[in-house]
Design an enzyme around this catalytic site. Structure first.
Site, PDB file in Angstrom:
ATOM      1  N   PRO A  28       1.269   3.460   3.481  1.00  0.00           N
ATOM      2  CA  PRO A  28       1.739   4.908   3.683  1.00  0.00           C
ATOM      3  C   PRO A  28       2.505   4.638   5.436  1.00  0.00           C
ATOM      4  O   PRO A  28       2.005   4.112   6.149  1.00  0.00           O
ATOM      5  CB  PRO A  28       0.446   5.600   3.997  1.00  0.00           C
ATOM      6  CG  PRO A  28      -0.468   4.764   4.082  1.00  0.00           C
ATOM      7  CD  PRO A  28      -0.170   3.342   3.437  1.00  0.00           C
TER       8      PRO A  28
ATOM      9  N   LYS B  43      -3.785  -2.821   7.344  1.00  0.00           N
ATOM     10  CA  LYS B  43      -5.024  -3.025   8.184  1.00  0.00           C
ATOM     11  C   LYS B  43      -5.697  -1.477   8.331  1.00  0.00           C
ATOM     12  O   LYS B  43      -5.085  -0.632   8.191  1.00  0.00           O
ATOM     13  CB  LYS B  43      -4.600  -3.611   9.456  1.00  0.00           C
ATOM     14  CG  LYS B  43      -3.746  -2.827  10.438  1.00  0.00           C
ATOM     15  CD  LYS B  43      -4.559  -1.605  11.243  1.00  0.00           C
ATOM     16  CE  LYS B  43      -3.598  -0.884  12.088  1.00  0.00           C
ATOM     17  NZ  LYS B  43      -4.452   0.369  12.807  1.00  0.00           N
TER      18      LYS B  43
ATOM     19  N   ASP C 158       0.314  -4.444  16.499  1.00  0.00           N
ATOM     20  CA  ASP C 158      -0.486  -4.890  15.384  1.00  0.00           C
ATOM     21  C   ASP C 158       0.447  -5.936  14.599  1.00  0.00           C
ATOM     22  O   ASP C 158      -0.269  -6.421  13.530  1.00  0.00           O
ATOM     23  CB  ASP C 158      -0.425  -3.621  14.541  1.00  0.00           C
ATOM     24  CG  ASP C 158      -1.434  -2.465  15.152  1.00  0.00           C
ATOM     25  OD1 ASP C 158      -2.259  -2.963  16.035  1.00  0.00           O
ATOM     26  OD2 ASP C 158      -1.318  -1.407  14.760  1.00  0.00           O
TER      27      ASP C 158
ATOM     28  N   ALA D 293       3.509  -4.641   9.614  1.00  0.00           N
ATOM     29  CA  ALA D 293       3.425  -5.385   8.703  1.00  0.00           C
ATOM     30  C   ALA D 293       4.943  -5.886   8.004  1.00  0.00           C
ATOM     31  O   ALA D 293       4.723  -7.231   7.778  1.00  0.00           O
ATOM     32  CB  ALA D 293       2.563  -4.842   7.204  1.00  0.00           C
TER      33      ALA D 293
END
Ligand code: ATP
Length: 313
Positions: free
Chosen positions: A105, A16, A147, A115
């Site tokens: 990264p 994101k 997140d 994620a």
């Protein structure tokens, strides 16, 4: 009778970028109230989950040596949470092998760990044939990190609370980005701490409302959006990593419409007018010696999805 071992499941999950990240004051629970507009980008990790009697986790690719392979890994924590939610007897040590192929990264402000957690939830609900909706997974995701729910849904969304309460935002265009990875990551808690310190000294100014950004996304005009990119954490990231100022300048000099620090940094994200310009900016930025690696990406893209299948919740 022989037990049938289900085939491994691979999930692709996006990074994101925060187009707008307004950080409120420190709350009593130690978190900051956030108002953010996220966009999911075509920079991805792939997470494969497989049933096994020898549980474990392997990491390959971007930053592999800096990712924990024990119970601290967010993908592993996701496996345990989901196994407990499903009432599986192996909830303490799920009988799965998890392989992470990282393109996002590590500690880069692009929510790579989150994620992977989202991807593990989607992959394991398919592997274990659980009857769970994406909204149920989002509730579990919110417990794993602010997140993680966004990585499940992808697209473009407005996040409030700690960033985990999401509302989709209409984005009428594919936006083209160049991402500059730094040599080393930045710790998210340290960046928030630095912002608190800077604010105690009476600086820096806070970014305004998210409404203009939402309108620019609906218009689909990258030039309009470029004028509005804003991140309250940028000043703190730059204060901890002063070289980012040079990187941000170099991206704009190379032809990007605008650049900003992504989330807590240190990755810098540059919005470009179109795909061709993004490739040109990336080439020039790679030669400028201001970052470790450069990637081109576009957004919005969907959230965590099983690769080669559409049976994900
Ligand atoms: P944030 O979501 O806080 O902005 P980030 O994108 O800056 O995070 P991540 O790549 O998520 O950073 O990693 C933050 C830290 O989390 C790493 O330094 C690493 O020790 C730990 N970590 C745990 N699981 C993972 C994972 N699956 N991938 C990457 N890092 C992980």
């Amino acid at each position: 009778m022989l037990a049938v071992v289900p085939p491994p499941v691979t999930v692709r999950v996006p990074a994101k970028v925060n187009l707008h990240l307004a950080v409120g004051d420190l709350r009593a629970d130690g978190f900051h109230e956030l108002v953010t507009v996220f966009q999911a980008l075509s920079l991805t990790d792939e997470v494969t989950v497989a049933a096994t009697d020898e549980p474990g986790l392997e990491v390959y690719g971007e930053g592999e040596r800096r990712v924990p392979t024990d119970g601290a890994n967010l993908a592993w924590r996701a496996a345990r949470e989901l196994a407990a939610y499903a009432g599986r007897p192996d909830a303490d040590a799920p009988k799965v092998r998890i392989v992470l192929r990282k393109g996002i990264p590590v500690a880069g402000g692009m929510a790579g760990g989150s994620a992977d957690a989202a991807a593990a939830l989607v992959g394991l609900s398919s592997l274990w044939k659980l009857d769970v909706t994406r909204d149920e997974l989002a509730t579990i995701a919110g417990r794993l990190g602010s997140d993680v729910p966004f990585a499940l849904y992808g697209g473009t969304a407005l996040g409030t609370g700690r960033g985990e309460q999401l509302v989709p935002v209409l984005a009428r265009h594919t936006f083209h980005w160049v991402l500059a990875f730094d040599e080393e990551g930045l710790s998210t808690p340290k960046v928030f701490g630095e912002l608190d310190r800077l604010r105690a000294d009476g600086k820096p100014p806070r970014i305004g409302s998210h409404t203009p950004v939402v309108e620019a996304l609906a218009s689909g005009d990258p030039r309009q959006l470029a004028l509005l990119l804003g991140n309250d954490l940028q000043a703190a990231a730059v204060s901890l990593r002063p070289g980012l100022r040079r990187t941000l300048r170099a991206g704009v000099n190379a032809g990007a419409l605008a650049g900003c620090v992504s989330g807590s940094g240190p990755t810098c994200a540059f919005l470009c007018s179109d795909a061709e310009t993004a490739v040109e900016v990336a080439a020039e930025l790679s030669g400028a010696g201001v970052c470790r690696t450069v990637r081109v990406a576009h957004g919005p893209v969907p959230g965590a999805r099983v690769v080669g299948g559409d049976d994900a919740p």
